[in-house]
Design an enzyme around this catalytic site. Structure first.
Site, short mmCIF file in Angstrom:
data_model
loop_
_atom_site.label_atom_id
_atom_site.label_comp_id
_atom_site.label_asym_id
_atom_site.label_seq_id
_atom_site.Cartn_x
_atom_site.Cartn_y
_atom_site.Cartn_z
N SER A 1 -8.64 0.09 -0.12
CA SER A 1 -9.53 -0.25 1.00
C SER A 1 -10.16 1.02 1.58
O SER A 1 -10.85 1.75 0.87
CB SER A 1 -8.75 -1.04 2.05
OG SER A 1 -9.62 -1.49 3.06
N HIS A 2 -9.90 1.32 2.86
CA HIS A 2 -10.53 2.48 3.51
C HIS A 2 -9.55 3.65 3.65
O HIS A 2 -9.83 4.62 4.36
CB HIS A 2 -11.05 2.09 4.90
CG HIS A 2 -9.96 1.63 5.81
ND1 HIS A 2 -9.40 0.37 5.72
CD2 HIS A 2 -9.31 2.26 6.82
CE1 HIS A 2 -8.46 0.25 6.65
NE2 HIS A 2 -8.38 1.38 7.32
N ASP B 1 -17.12 -0.56 3.45
CA ASP B 1 -15.88 0.18 3.25
C ASP B 1 -15.56 0.24 1.75
O ASP B 1 -16.33 -0.25 0.92
CB ASP B 1 -14.74 -0.42 4.07
CG ASP B 1 -14.26 -1.76 3.57
OD1 ASP B 1 -15.05 -2.47 2.90
OD2 ASP B 1 -13.09 -2.12 3.81
N THR C 1 -5.06 -10.02 15.29
CA THR C 1 -5.78 -9.13 14.38
C THR C 1 -5.11 -9.16 12.99
O THR C 1 -3.89 -9.27 12.90
CB THR C 1 -5.76 -7.70 14.95
OG1 THR C 1 -6.59 -7.67 16.11
CG2 THR C 1 -6.25 -6.68 13.95
N GLU D 1 -13.56 -10.15 12.97
CA GLU D 1 -12.66 -9.15 13.55
C GLU D 1 -13.45 -7.93 13.96
O GLU D 1 -14.43 -7.56 13.29
CB GLU D 1 -11.64 -8.69 12.51
CG GLU D 1 -10.52 -9.64 12.25
CD GLU D 1 -9.47 -8.95 11.39
OE1 GLU D 1 -8.51 -8.43 11.97
OE2 GLU D 1 -9.60 -8.91 10.16
N MET D 2 -13.00 -7.27 15.01
CA MET D 2 -13.63 -6.04 15.48
C MET D 2 -13.71 -4.98 14.37
O MET D 2 -14.63 -4.16 14.34
CB MET D 2 -12.82 -5.51 16.67
CG MET D 2 -13.37 -4.28 17.33
SD MET D 2 -14.97 -4.59 18.07
CE MET D 2 -15.63 -2.93 18.06
N SER D 3 -12.78 -5.00 13.44
CA SER D 3 -12.74 -3.99 12.38
C SER D 3 -13.87 -4.14 11.36
O SER D 3 -14.11 -3.23 10.57
CB SER D 3 -11.40 -4.06 11.65
OG SER D 3 -11.25 -5.35 11.07
N ASP E 1 -15.16 -5.30 1.73
CA ASP E 1 -14.92 -6.53 2.51
C ASP E 1 -15.31 -6.35 3.99
O ASP E 1 -15.16 -7.27 4.79
CB ASP E 1 -13.48 -7.04 2.37
CG ASP E 1 -12.41 -6.04 2.80
OD1 ASP E 1 -12.78 -4.97 3.34
OD2 ASP E 1 -11.22 -6.32 2.59
N ARG E 2 -15.85 -5.14 4.36
CA ARG E 2 -16.26 -4.92 5.75
C ARG E 2 -17.68 -4.34 5.78
O ARG E 2 -18.07 -3.59 4.90
CB ARG E 2 -15.30 -3.96 6.45
CG ARG E 2 -13.90 -4.55 6.59
CD ARG E 2 -13.01 -3.72 7.48
NE ARG E 2 -12.71 -2.43 6.91
CZ ARG E 2 -12.77 -1.28 7.58
NH1 ARG E 2 -13.14 -1.25 8.83
NH2 ARG E 2 -12.45 -0.15 6.98
N LYS F 1 -3.99 -6.44 -2.56
CA LYS F 1 -4.26 -7.58 -1.68
C LYS F 1 -4.09 -8.84 -2.53
O LYS F 1 -4.64 -8.91 -3.64
CB LYS F 1 -5.68 -7.51 -1.10
CG LYS F 1 -5.87 -6.37 -0.10
CD LYS F 1 -7.29 -6.34 0.46
CE LYS F 1 -7.44 -5.21 1.48
NZ LYS F 1 -8.84 -5.08 1.96
N ARG G 1 0.83 -1.20 0.00
CA ARG G 1 0.00 0.00 0.00
C ARG G 1 0.86 1.25 0.00
O ARG G 1 1.84 1.32 0.75
CB ARG G 1 -0.91 -0.01 1.23
CG ARG G 1 -1.97 1.05 1.24
CD ARG G 1 -2.98 0.82 2.35
NE ARG G 1 -2.42 1.01 3.68
CZ ARG G 1 -2.12 0.05 4.52
NH1 ARG G 1 -2.32 -1.21 4.19
NH2 ARG G 1 -1.63 0.32 5.71
N HIS H 1 -14.36 -7.22 9.40
CA HIS H 1 -14.17 -8.38 8.52
C HIS H 1 -14.85 -9.59 9.17
O HIS H 1 -14.55 -9.94 10.31
CB HIS H 1 -12.68 -8.72 8.36
CG HIS H 1 -11.88 -7.65 7.69
ND1 HIS H 1 -11.69 -7.60 6.33
CD2 HIS H 1 -11.18 -6.59 8.18
CE1 HIS H 1 -10.93 -6.57 6.02
NE2 HIS H 1 -10.61 -5.94 7.12
N ASP I 1 -13.64 -1.18 -0.44
CA ASP I 1 -13.56 -2.35 -1.33
C ASP I 1 -14.56 -3.43 -0.95
O ASP I 1 -14.51 -4.54 -1.47
CB ASP I 1 -12.13 -2.90 -1.37
CG ASP I 1 -11.64 -3.42 -0.03
OD1 ASP I 1 -12.17 -2.99 1.02
OD2 ASP I 1 -10.71 -4.26 -0.01
#
Length: 458
Positions: free
Chosen positions: A103-104, A237, A301, A320-322, A241-242, A113, A15, A324, A239
């Site tokens: 992503s974000h 988000d 994580t 995941e908390m984020s 994925d969340r 990715k 990135r 995902h 892309d």
């Protein structure tokens, strides 16, 4: 080759800033490294996609040219979500795919990715690509490129196994990210009425940033639900994925609480299954998963690290908390915000008041993610030091799988070094405010002793 900046090779992806640390020339070289690594892994074809960022088409083309030069064939998916690239690696049986996505991150960022031979590349595997570039150990050849539209296959695969008990009406906020090109069609295909916010794909993100983990980015959904007869709100988000989830009354259901409901559903069909969650997640998951007949497992994580652990443990579900969420049961085990939304609707369609079901899930007092900013390299060194030296009175358990998670009778505190930016991430949860304050004070004491110059955010 020497000018290729090493700092863009992160823990979970590559990135950088477009035109500076990430140029088409650099991406073509990275493509040659990816293609060469794919050959070593006995791969023949790689699926390539890009998200809605303005730099996507140019960087994707550079990536494709680099890969083709190694003799690997490319299936060019065009503009898709990251999960659609993951899906294509199964559906088209390539086992390998690369997504060009920021992503974000802010609009001037982009990145890659990568999945090769069924493994999502992370940490050492990503550093190995950099070493390959430094050493110029590339294969030479001429691969073939073909274009493929994966959208209908993806939508059909979801529609064919998801069944709502009743039609539902939802509002979706795509934040002008690439989810806007596909989310409405997916939800309509399973029987939903859909009201759209910011679903025109625009890489400048003119309305708000596409990151549902930031509560302010959910304000538009919350406002819309007040005046609409939609039952629930979803946000994605950049892309896709969340997933972010908002109830009719404007409550944000954070991803670790969503996981409670997903775990109950999966365990109803798969007793004794392993459910994985990351160190930032609520402690309520331990007892809940046990009570529903499953095996709880806390892990590091990072989406690529969670996927690797899922494979190792043959887990049915992970989160995941984020934001995902990874469904292996009835799906492929990759993280997909749009698909997580579909699974949530399938469960909630059994009830007349979905928001009530979500709001009644176990909850604790908790902080959002807090951060201590440091210089590059400092966070990991400090956490390593604290893992051996830190003392916490009255702790039930100190979990060191990823930083320090200190469990108490009435809550927990966490500090870990971020793998993406030079910060220490902290999170606290407790049964009441007094316990939360006590746990934070214990962490304050330990952090102040080890790093007195650090500015603490609590």
């Amino acid at each position: 080759m020497a000018s290729l900046p090493k700092e863009i090779f992160k823990a979970y992806d590559i990135r950088g800033i477009v035109g500076k640390s990430l140029t088409p020339e650099f991406v073509e070289i990275i493509g040659r490294a990816i293609g060469s690594e794919a050959i070593d892994r006995k791969q023949k074809d790689i699926c390539i996609g890009f998200d809605g960022r303005l730099s996507g088409p140019e960087l994707s083309n550079a990536l494709i040219q680099g890969i083709l030069k190694t003799g690997i064939n490319v299936i060019n998916l065009g503009m898709v979500t990251t999960p659609m690239v993951y899906f294509s690696t199964f559906f088209l049986n390539t086992q390998s795919g690369v997504m060009v996505t920021g992503s974000h991150n802010p609009p001037d960022y982009n990145g890659l990715k990568m999945v090769l031979g069924g493994d999502t590349l992370s940490t050492e595997a990503i550093q190995k690509l950099y070493t390959r570039i430094e050493d110029e150990t590339f294969y030479e050849g001429q691969g073939l490129e073909k274009k493929y539209d994966i959208a209908n296959d993806y939508i059909d695969a979801i529609k064919n196994h998801i069944h709502l008990k009743r039609p539902m009406k939802i509002v979706i906020d795509c934040g002008n990210g690439v989810a806007g090109a596909f989310a409405r069609q997916v939800y309509k295909s399973i029987g939903c009425s859909v009201e759209e916010l910011f679903c025109d794909v625009d890489g400048t993100f003119p309305n708000h940033h596409p990151d549902p983990s930031e509560p302010n980015n959910l304000n538009d959904v919350i406002t819309h639900l007040k005046k609409s007869d939609a039952e629930l709100g979803f946000a994605f988000d950049g892309d896709a994925d969340r997933l972010g989830v908002v109830t009719k009354d404007g409550q944000i259901i954070y991803p670790d609480r969503q996981l409670l409901l997903f775990a109950e559903d999966v365990l109803s069909r798969n007793p004794n299954a392993t459910i994985i969650f990351d160190v930032k997640s609520t402690r309520n998951l331990f007892q809940w998963i046990k009570d529903k007949g499953g095996k709880p497992l806390m892990w590091k994580t990072g989406h690529s690290l969670i996927k690797a652990k899922m494979k190792e443990e043959n887990a049915a579900l992970a989160g995941e908390m984020s934001g995902h969420t990874f469904f292996k049961e009835r799906w492929y085990g990759f993280d997909d915000g749009i698909y997580a939304g579909v699974r949530l609707l399938e469960i909630l369609s059994r009830f007349d008041n979905p928001s009530e079901i979500l709001n009644n899930l176990p909850n604790s007092i908790s902080t959002p993610e807090l951060q201590i900013k440091m210089n590059e390299g400092e966070p990991h060194a400090l956490i390593k030091k604290l893992q051996t030296e830190a003392q916490f009175d009255n702790a039930l358990e100190i979990i060191k799988v990823d930083g320090l998670r200190v469990e108490y009778q009435d809550g927990f505190g966490l500090m870990r070094a971020s793998n993406t930016t030079p910060v220490i991430v902290l999170r606290f949860e407790a049964e009441n405010k007094i316990a939360l304050e006590r746990i934070q004070q214990a962490f304050k004491k330990v952090l102040f002793k080890a790093s007195p110059e650090s500015k603490l955010p609590f």
